[in-house]
Design a protein around this motif. Structure first.
Motif, PDB file in Angstrom:
ATOM      1  N   PHE A 125      -0.661  11.244  32.012  1.00  0.00           N
ATOM      2  CA  PHE A 125       0.197  11.094  30.820  1.00  0.00           C
ATOM      3  C   PHE A 125       0.138   9.922  30.279  1.00  0.00           C
ATOM      4  O   PHE A 125       0.981  10.507  29.202  1.00  0.00           O
ATOM      5  N   THR A 126      -0.904   9.311  29.225  1.00  0.00           N
ATOM      6  CA  THR A 126      -1.470   9.167  27.905  1.00  0.00           C
ATOM      7  C   THR A 126      -2.842   9.337  28.523  1.00  0.00           C
ATOM      8  O   THR A 126      -3.535   9.714  28.961  1.00  0.00           O
TER       9      THR A 126
ATOM     10  N   ARG B 140       8.676   9.159  21.189  1.00  0.00           N
ATOM     11  CA  ARG B 140       7.232   8.037  21.041  1.00  0.00           C
ATOM     12  C   ARG B 140       7.717   7.089  20.431  1.00  0.00           C
ATOM     13  O   ARG B 140       6.722   5.651  21.043  1.00  0.00           O
TER      14      ARG B 140
ATOM     15  N   TYR C 141      10.579  14.435  20.722  1.00  0.00           N
ATOM     16  CA  TYR C 141       8.838  14.112  21.588  1.00  0.00           C
ATOM     17  C   TYR C 141       9.295  12.788  19.772  1.00  0.00           C
ATOM     18  O   TYR C 141       7.878  12.039  19.717  1.00  0.00           O
TER      19      TYR C 141
ATOM     20  N   ALA D 226       6.168   9.474  33.188  1.00  0.00           N
ATOM     21  CA  ALA D 226       5.675  10.386  31.913  1.00  0.00           C
ATOM     22  C   ALA D 226       6.208  10.138  30.845  1.00  0.00           C
ATOM     23  O   ALA D 226       6.196   9.628  29.125  1.00  0.00           O
TER      24      ALA D 226
ATOM     25  N   SER E 114       0.797   7.864  24.162  1.00  0.00           N
ATOM     26  CA  SER E 114       2.118   9.289  25.026  1.00  0.00           C
ATOM     27  C   SER E 114       0.826  10.600  24.011  1.00  0.00           C
ATOM     28  O   SER E 114      -0.298  10.489  23.502  1.00  0.00           O
ATOM     29  N   VAL E 115       1.177  11.407  25.353  1.00  0.00           N
ATOM     30  CA  VAL E 115       0.362  12.542  25.633  1.00  0.00           C
ATOM     31  C   VAL E 115       1.297  13.656  23.876  1.00  0.00           C
ATOM     32  O   VAL E 115       0.732  14.809  23.709  1.00  0.00           O
ATOM     33  N   GLY E 116       2.500  13.807  24.798  1.00  0.00           N
ATOM     34  CA  GLY E 116       3.247  14.844  23.666  1.00  0.00           C
ATOM     35  C   GLY E 116       4.274  15.313  24.793  1.00  0.00           C
ATOM     36  O   GLY E 116       4.407  14.447  25.637  1.00  0.00           O
TER      37      GLY E 116
ATOM     38  N   ASN F  94       6.183  10.220  26.269  1.00  0.00           N
ATOM     39  CA  ASN F  94       6.513  11.922  26.840  1.00  0.00           C
ATOM     40  C   ASN F  94       7.624  12.102  26.617  1.00  0.00           C
ATOM     41  O   ASN F  94       8.411  11.701  27.156  1.00  0.00           O
TER      42      ASN F  94
ATOM     43  N   VAL G 275       4.979  17.555  28.226  1.00  0.00           N
ATOM     44  CA  VAL G 275       4.088  17.742  29.916  1.00  0.00           C
ATOM     45  C   VAL G 275       4.801  18.511  30.733  1.00  0.00           C
ATOM     46  O   VAL G 275       6.018  18.898  30.195  1.00  0.00           O
TER      47      VAL G 275
END
Ligand code: UN1
Length: 497
Positions: A469-470, A60, A56, A165, A141-143, A170, A145
């Motif tokens: 996914f965000t 990212r 990640y 994603a 981004s979240v990380g 992600n 998933v």
């Protein structure tokens, strides 16, 4: 007999489960084992999550248009490999070739669509309250998933999750259904060859406990799940207790409404293929026909005749219209519901029995007439080739019948009356509504998902997919060179400016 040994894909390497244990994946038409897949433990899951975590850091920061290029390459490879993937999918989960080709096509479409998002993924600006200040909102981004996907669309549905994603930056740990690990591995291979960096997409195969370990892993920030309502709600509860974002796509009990003025031939075609296509194993399949009494006799007669022409058999045979159910458990469940329907007083007018092919999990296309709205076969998801026919007096009653079930994915109305069509659009409470078209065939550029027991308010596909996914990041840039205080200093601002 030697079987293919499938592998997990973790941190860019194809590996066995740490337990070295496997489980078989079986052809539902022939009952032959086609491959053995790793039975992954919580340790394997954690290895995959840690690989995704470390990948990640760079992914990212990879510019989204570059991420998009990899998705375009994947789209291209999927097109080249469409036939190969479709044949494997037919062998592994049973639906006919025309449908497995369509399944791969959805992933190709989604890869192009989400690849293009690499140059869009719009945020926005808005006016701000102070002079010499700028404000914007952007998607971040979240990380890591976690994706848990079913066997009925073993390429399309994972693509709906994986591609948004990935384009958003992600990294992914993907746990496919235990009924389709071979198709999943072939799908992941495409991304490896498309040049996705190691660790960005990881595959772990296994049963329910493997999925549960993914949901329980604290380093997984989002869970996107498609499957049964029962499992989905368990996933939701556990993920929520760990503060995760969850996107759920679960059961359906979709209906086609046919009014007296409908185009009969069109309705017959649509009802037949929405009910019996994919052996009724789509979450968008039609399992209720809600028909106005004036057209009912003619429509039922035509449906009965049509259902008798459906050729059931092995999906690799291009003359076959309907393949087997996915496994023995699914077959037993359909049989159980046919029995329940009979006991409730509904009448089987076609089918109602297994289709004897010597082997495999085949069931005949089945029509139930005289179904009352309170019967279990009118309310519960069967996920097989069984259609319940319900008579209603008028449009109001048809809409009421459609809306009263516990699910809300897809619905459809056949009418030539524009007023009735617009009323249906307004009043049908499903996530997807069709006019003069079956309940299946959703396109990837529009939100996909349902109300009530079908989901939890999230949607897949289209722009809505990015919401799963965000995270939104709101950014304020003050270029005044002094501390400006919004909200409390309006008079000062007016004085100073
Ligand atoms: C599903 O059954 O989970 O709209 C997906 C359709 C397909 C996708 C179905 N495009 O029927």
């Amino acid at each position: 007999m030697m079987h293919d040994g499938l592998m997990n894909y973790i941190g860019g390497k194809w590996t066995e489960a740490s337990s070295q244990e496997t489980f078989p994946t079986t052809n539902p038409a022939t009952e032959e084992i086609i491959a053995l897949a790793p039975r992954s433990t919580a340790d394997d899951v954690d290895n995959a999550v840690q690989a995704a975590r470390s990948a990640y850091k760079a992914w990212r920061l990879t510019p989204a248009p570059r991420r998009g290029e990899i998705l375009f390459r994947a789209a291209h490879l999927l097109s080249e490999r469409k036939e190969e993937l479709a044949r494997l999918m037919t062998q592994e989960m049973g639906k006919i070739l025309a449908e497995t080709r369509g399944d791969v096509q959805e992933a190709i479409d989604m890869a192009y669509y989400m690849g293009g998002e690499g140059r869009r993924m719009h945020g926005y600006t808005a006016p701000v309250e102070m002079p010499n200040k700028f404000g914007m909102a952007m998607r971040d981004s979240v990380g890591v998933v976690g994706l848990i996907t079913p066997w009925n669309f073993p390429v399309a549905v994972p693509s709906w999750k994986m591609l948004p994603a990935l384009i958003a930056g992600n990294t992914v740990v993907y746990k496919p259904s235990e009924d389709t690990p071979a198709t999943a591995a072939a799908f992941v291979k495409v991304f490896e060859e498309a040049g996705l960096p190691a660790g960005v997409l990881n595959l772990i195969t296994g049963a329910g406990d493997t999925g549960a370990a993914l949901v329980a892993n604290r380093d997984v920030r989002v869970i996107s799940f498609t499957g049964s309502t029962e499992t989905g709600l368990r996933v939701y509860t556990q993920a929520a207790s760990l503060g995760k974002k969850v996107c759920l796509e679960m059961g359906g009990k979709n209906a086609i409404l046919v009014l007296d003025d409908a185009n009969l031939d069109l309705a017959v075609e649509a009802v037949t293929w929405s009910a019996f296509g994919t052996t009724g194993q789509r979450c968008t399949a039609t399992s209720r026909l809600i028909v106005q009494k004036g057209i009912k006799a003619k429509l039922v007669e035509a449906l009965e005749a049509k259902a008798r022409t459906i050729k059931v058999g092995y999906g690799l045979d291009e003359t076959v219209n309907m393949g087997p159910l996915v496994n023995e458990k699914a077959l037993t469940k359909v049989e159980k519901y046919v029995e329940i329907g009979r006991q409730e007083g509904a009448r089987v007018i076609v089918g109602g029995t297994r289709a004897d092919m010597g082997q495999g999990y085949f069931f005949m296309p089945t029509l139930f007439d005289q179904v009352r709205r309170d019967m279990r076969i009118a309310r519960e998801e069967i996920f097989g080739p069984v259609l319940s026919i319900i008579e209603v007096a008028d449009l109001d009653e048809a809409i009421e019948a459609n809306n009263e079930v516990a699910y809300g994915l897809s619905s459809s109305i056949f009418t030539e009356n524009v007023n009735a069509a617009f009323r249906a659009i307004r009043d049908l409470t499903t996530g997807i509504v069709y006019i003069n078209h079956g309940t299946t065939g959703a396109e990837i550029q529009f939100p996909f998902g349902g109300t009530r027991g079908t989901g939890n308010g999230m949607r897949e596909a289209g722009q809505a997919a990015l919401d799963s996914f965000t995270e939104w990041k709101s950014v304020y840039i003050d270029y005044s060179g002094r501390l400006q205080r919004a909200q409390i200093d309006t008079e000062a601002i007016l004085r100073d400016s």
